[in-house]
Design an enzyme around this catalytic site. Sequence first.
Site, PDB file in Angstrom:
ATOM      1  N   ALA A  19       0.828  -1.206   0.000  1.00 12.57           N
ATOM      2  CA  ALA A  19       0.000   0.000   0.000  1.00 12.57           C
ATOM      3  C   ALA A  19       0.862   1.255   0.000  1.00 12.57           C
ATOM      4  O   ALA A  19       0.367   2.366  -0.142  1.00 12.57           O
ATOM      5  CB  ALA A  19      -0.907  -0.009   1.233  1.00 12.57           C
ATOM      6  N   HIS A  20       2.147   1.069   0.164  1.00 12.09           N
ATOM      7  CA  HIS A  20       3.054   2.207   0.317  1.00 12.09           C
ATOM      8  C   HIS A  20       4.199   2.061  -0.668  1.00 12.09           C
ATOM      9  O   HIS A  20       5.278   1.619  -0.290  1.00 12.09           O
ATOM     10  CB  HIS A  20       3.580   2.261   1.761  1.00 12.09           C
ATOM     11  CG  HIS A  20       4.301   3.534   2.083  1.00 12.09           C
ATOM     12  ND1 HIS A  20       5.639   3.724   1.834  1.00 12.09           N
ATOM     13  CD2 HIS A  20       3.870   4.686   2.641  1.00 12.09           C
ATOM     14  CE1 HIS A  20       6.014   4.922   2.239  1.00 12.09           C
ATOM     15  NE2 HIS A  20       4.973   5.533   2.727  1.00 12.09           N
ATOM     16  N   PHE A  21       4.020   2.266  -1.980  1.00 15.48           N
ATOM     17  CA  PHE A  21       2.835   2.879  -2.557  1.00 15.48           C
ATOM     18  C   PHE A  21       2.282   1.935  -3.635  1.00 15.48           C
ATOM     19  O   PHE A  21       3.067   1.380  -4.415  1.00 15.48           O
ATOM     20  CB  PHE A  21       3.197   4.228  -3.181  1.00 15.48           C
ATOM     21  CG  PHE A  21       3.715   5.221  -2.196  1.00 15.48           C
ATOM     22  CD1 PHE A  21       2.822   6.003  -1.462  1.00 15.48           C
ATOM     23  CD2 PHE A  21       5.066   5.382  -1.972  1.00 15.48           C
ATOM     24  CE1 PHE A  21       3.286   6.948  -0.551  1.00 15.48           C
ATOM     25  CE2 PHE A  21       5.534   6.309  -1.067  1.00 15.48           C
ATOM     26  CZ  PHE A  21       4.648   7.099  -0.337  1.00 15.48           C
TER      27      PHE A  21
ATOM     28  N   VAL B 210       8.130   1.119  -0.791  1.00 18.63           N
ATOM     29  CA  VAL B 210       9.195   1.822  -0.061  1.00 18.63           C
ATOM     30  C   VAL B 210       8.929   1.672   1.427  1.00 18.63           C
ATOM     31  O   VAL B 210       7.785   1.822   1.867  1.00 18.63           O
ATOM     32  CB  VAL B 210       9.182   3.330  -0.433  1.00 18.63           C
ATOM     33  CG1 VAL B 210      10.148   4.105   0.452  1.00 18.63           C
ATOM     34  CG2 VAL B 210       9.533   3.532  -1.892  1.00 18.63           C
TER      35      VAL B 210
END
Lengths: 175, 137
Positions: A33-35, A46
């Site tokens: 989810a990141h990213f 990341v």
Amino acid sequence: MRWMWIDKVVAYEPNRRLVAVKGVSLSEEHLHAHFAAEGALPACPVMPNSLILEGMAQTAGILVGSVHGFREKVVLAKVASAVIERDVNPGETIRYDATIERMDESGASTVGTIERFSFVDNAWAPVGRIEMMFSHLDQNRAGTEFPEENFVFGENFRTLLSGLGAIAPGAKSPH
Amino acid sequence: MESTMAKSREEIEADVRDVLVDALGVDEDDVVPTATLKGDLGAESIDYLDIVFRLEKKFSTPEKPFKIAQGELFPENLMTDPSLVEGGKVTAKGIALLKERVPHVELGSFEQDPQVTKLSGLFTVKSLCDFVQRKLG
């Protein structure tokens, strides 16, 4: 082990310095989810800077807690400065190197450097630097009282140090 | 650690300003002598310990460590001693102790209405400079 953001303590100089590492893996769900991919933009996993801060807080917190044999309730009270200049990606290793700058009855200040190891470059590279303040809850200046039980240092943290041989494995928790 | 030469008042003020800019993240221009640490510069409880540590580091020399004992700069223990605070107000004994232990703090009108909650509002940039100057001798 829950909410552990360091994998192993690799160096420990009592009362002065502690070094810990963490391998960053794509199996960590939060990286998806990141990213995440968005529109034409591909996914860009990341390590979140907030969790890098947490990793340093755990590294430096164990160091500060170890000074008094984990009898004090040590909590992160302030991030005095945090500079993170480079991303850390899956497949890389983070190294947290924390040192105590000052310490008294009520707390401690620490300074820590962060590096990453890239297997592509086969080299360590600087990532950032974080200064933190830790408070000894029972010695807090507001005089607030907290439960006697030491809820800060559970077996998780002790296991990390015993893995290094810094404390005897299976030693009784101090609380 | 800096030189062992005696520091002038101006040098002390500049060093204290550096300490407060780093500890509190404030603009250099806001650090004026009359600024209060809590009200004007936004200091919170942990910041006081940060300031103590940074002052120790700034003013220590290899020959002469600058070590600040607990309660020497900020009288934090006052809050919890019942003989010094009664009904939220600092007692006469407490005022006398303040004058003896923290002479760098100007009590001013505090003596007329010595509410303990107002105590931390008395610490100014000048208080810190006076403390350092007195301690350095």
